[in-house]
Design a protein around this motif. Structure first.
Motif, mmCIF file in Angstrom:
data_model
loop_
_atom_site.group_PDB
_atom_site.id
_atom_site.type_symbol
_atom_site.label_atom_id
_atom_site.label_comp_id
_atom_site.label_asym_id
_atom_site.label_seq_id
_atom_site.Cartn_x
_atom_site.Cartn_y
_atom_site.Cartn_z
ATOM 1 N N TYR A 149 11.070 9.033 -2.220
ATOM 2 C CA TYR A 149 10.515 8.304 -3.361
ATOM 3 C C TYR A 149 10.198 9.304 -4.391
ATOM 4 C CZ TYR A 149 9.722 4.702 0.184
ATOM 5 O OH TYR A 149 9.843 3.675 1.163
ATOM 6 N N GLN A 150 10.951 9.021 -5.482
ATOM 7 C CA GLN A 150 10.625 9.812 -6.814
ATOM 8 C C GLN A 150 9.176 9.522 -7.630
ATOM 9 O OE1 GLN A 150 13.173 12.250 -7.550
ATOM 10 N NE2 GLN A 150 13.660 11.538 -5.314
ATOM 11 N N ALA B 178 8.819 4.146 -5.470
ATOM 12 C CA ALA B 178 8.665 3.787 -3.813
ATOM 13 C C ALA B 178 8.672 2.251 -3.884
ATOM 14 C CB ALA B 178 7.461 4.195 -3.589
ATOM 15 N N ILE B 179 8.045 1.383 -4.791
ATOM 16 C CA ILE B 179 8.253 0.084 -4.695
ATOM 17 C C ILE B 179 9.626 -0.470 -5.042
ATOM 18 C CG2 ILE B 179 7.432 -2.197 -5.831
ATOM 19 C CD1 ILE B 179 5.213 -0.604 -4.465
ATOM 20 N N ILE C 128 0.909 -1.301 0.042
ATOM 21 C CA ILE C 128 -0.071 0.060 -0.073
ATOM 22 C C ILE C 128 0.875 1.270 0.137
ATOM 23 C CG2 ILE C 128 -1.815 1.123 1.310
ATOM 24 C CD1 ILE C 128 -2.680 -1.267 2.556
ATOM 25 N N LEU C 129 0.719 2.034 -0.868
ATOM 26 C CA LEU C 129 1.356 3.299 -1.166
ATOM 27 C C LEU C 129 0.485 4.404 -0.414
ATOM 28 C CD1 LEU C 129 2.127 3.509 -5.034
ATOM 29 C CD2 LEU C 129 3.589 2.666 -2.957
ATOM 30 N N ALA C 130 1.188 5.013 1.048
ATOM 31 C CA ALA C 130 0.529 5.673 1.997
ATOM 32 C C ALA C 130 1.502 6.830 1.901
ATOM 33 C CB ALA C 130 0.187 5.068 3.008
ATOM 34 N N GLY C 131 2.380 7.218 1.189
ATOM 35 C CA GLY C 131 3.035 8.462 1.378
ATOM 36 C C GLY C 131 3.010 9.786 0.985
ATOM 37 N N ASP D 91 7.442 6.082 -12.527
ATOM 38 C CA ASP D 91 6.034 6.161 -12.099
ATOM 39 C C ASP D 91 5.264 5.245 -13.256
ATOM 40 O OD1 ASP D 91 3.950 7.903 -10.709
ATOM 41 O OD2 ASP D 91 3.080 7.477 -12.743
ATOM 42 N N PHE D 92 4.488 4.337 -12.179
ATOM 43 C CA PHE D 92 3.874 3.270 -12.921
ATOM 44 C C PHE D 92 2.867 3.760 -14.234
ATOM 45 C CE2 PHE D 92 4.300 1.049 -9.026
ATOM 46 C CZ PHE D 92 5.108 -0.131 -9.407
#
Length: 414
Positions: A97-98, A103-104, A8-11, A222-223
């Motif tokens: 994280y860029q 981040a992953i 989970i991306l929570a930043g 970025d995805f």
């Protein structure tokens, strides 16, 4: 679901929600009185049978960390269950994280260590109910390399989403990240297909793609901008239409990224038939519940004057620990431990934990952050020019936001 790791991306900063995000990350912003935004994603995970979760934090994460520690510590590590909070560790890169892919990537060692065959990637800042098990099953059946959760959105909202184009087999044949304009869906001229930011990757492929992207010159890591567009021509990328578990006539999924969207989503809850069903025992939304007593409503007459102190609430949500000590509440949400004193009126407002409304106050169309105290006789939300002179934030829709830490003296300006 034991073969699936959830990340989970929570930043995110949540700058459009300031000042509510001045002291907390967006996923930690209170919602619906007793919840935090992150509770909906985490509850979806538990209700879907996903109990191995990595939560990536970054921006002002103390409040979020504390909430996870207090309210989500019941999983059993002995059974392979846990929610592990991972702050930036700079094991790979010295930067923050860029992008979502970065981040992953910066947590690639933690993902490898889990040794799962699938990775489900989620955002922690949306309000919805969804059984992720259905999406995982679809991914496995199609033997997909990537599956993306999607939902129809108005064409006017395309600039806020990744926009998908798919064929009759739900295979994605085109992807644009936040285009200003885009074509509509076939047979639906007013809407296009938006990405929900929900991804399922085969783990080995994901790690390969992340390593390639990290060394790609000019990538934003970025995805939506980089990973997905490069995958479409060469890999099996499929769309998974949103399957709502909210048990209502229309699908419910909300991005509460602006103050007005956040306010309206909360106000939806006080309707006679709320569009978000929080009362479905088959799909519970879990959270941390502080040990406060039940709410209390005070009704009495005051001495020889015969004035009536009538503590009452209509079309509202009142949480534990609240005391309506002769105050009146209409179409509002009171978080835990709020006090509304005698002869005061609160309407169309959201009061966070620990707010105190003094006697003879009038409050409307407001969001008041944690611990703020309104002095006796305060009038809030009736004169927007006055609220500007007080230095308060006013949303585009005219909602007054009182930030955490606002001093009582601020309200003496008139």
């Amino acid at each position: 679901m034991r073969g699936t790791l959830t990340v989970i991306l929570a930043g995110g900063k949540g700058t459009r929600l300031e000042p509510l995000t001045r002291d907390r990350a967006k996923p930690a912003v209170p919602f619906g009185g007793q919840y935090r935004i992150i509770d909906f994603t985490l509850s979806n995970c538990l209700n879907s049978g996903l109990r191995r979760i990595l939560l990536l934090t970054q921006y002002k994460a103390q409040s979020l960390d504390r909430h996870i520690r207090r309210g989500w510590n019941f999983l059993s590590a002995e059974l392979g269950e846990s929610i592990e909070v991972l702050p930036p560790q700079q094991r790979i890169d010295e930067n923050w994280y860029q992008g979502t892919a970065d981040a992953i990537y910066q947590n690639i060692y933690s993902i490898e260590k889990e040794d799962k065959d699938l990775v489900l990637i989620l955002g922690g800042d949306h309000i919805y109910k969804m059984d992720y098990a259905d999406m995982v099953e679809s991914h496995r059946e199609r033997r997909a390399d990537l599956t993306i959760g999607c939902i129809p959105i108005p064409l006017s909202e395309s600039r806020h989403f990744g926009i998908l184009k798919m064929d009759s087999d739900n295979r994605i044949v085109g992807f644009e990240e936040k285009p200003k304009e885009t074509a509509s869906m076939p047979g639906d001229p007013g809407r296009c297909l938006g990405s929900m930011g929900i991804y399922i990757f085969s783990t080995r492929l994901l790690l390969e793609l992340l390593c390639e992207d990290a060394n790609q010159p000019g990538s934003s890591h970025d995805f939506g901008k980089d990973i997905i567009p490069r995958m479409i021509p060469t890999h099996g990328v499929f769309a998974f239409p949103f399957r709502d578990r909210n048990l209502k006539s229309e699908a419910y999924w909300r991005d509460v990224g602006t103050l007005d969207a956040y306010y309206q989503s909360n106000m939806d809850l006080v309707e006679v038939d709320p569009v978000l069903n929080l009362y479905d025992a088959s799909w519970p939304i879990r959270t941390f519940n502080p040990q406060y007593p039940p709410p209390k409503f005070v009704f009495s007459e005051e001495g020889a004057s015969g004035q009536v102190r009538r503590g009452e609430a209509h079309d509202s949500m009142i949480c534990s620990g609240c005391i309506l000590s002769g105050g009146h509440v209409r179409r509002s949400i009171l978080s835990p431990n709020v006090r509304v004193n005698s002869y005061s009126l609160v309407e169309n407002s959201i009061l966070f934990e620990g707010v105190e409304v003094g006697r003879h106050c009038r409050v409307r169309n407001a969001i008041i952050d944690k611990g703020v105290r309104l002095p006796t006789g305060t009038v809030l939300g009736y004169d927007l020019e006055l609220e500007q002179r007080r230095g308060l934030t006013i949303s585009e829709g005219g909602i007054v936001i009182v930030a955490k830490g606002t001093s009582p003296e601020r309200f003496q300006l008139g």
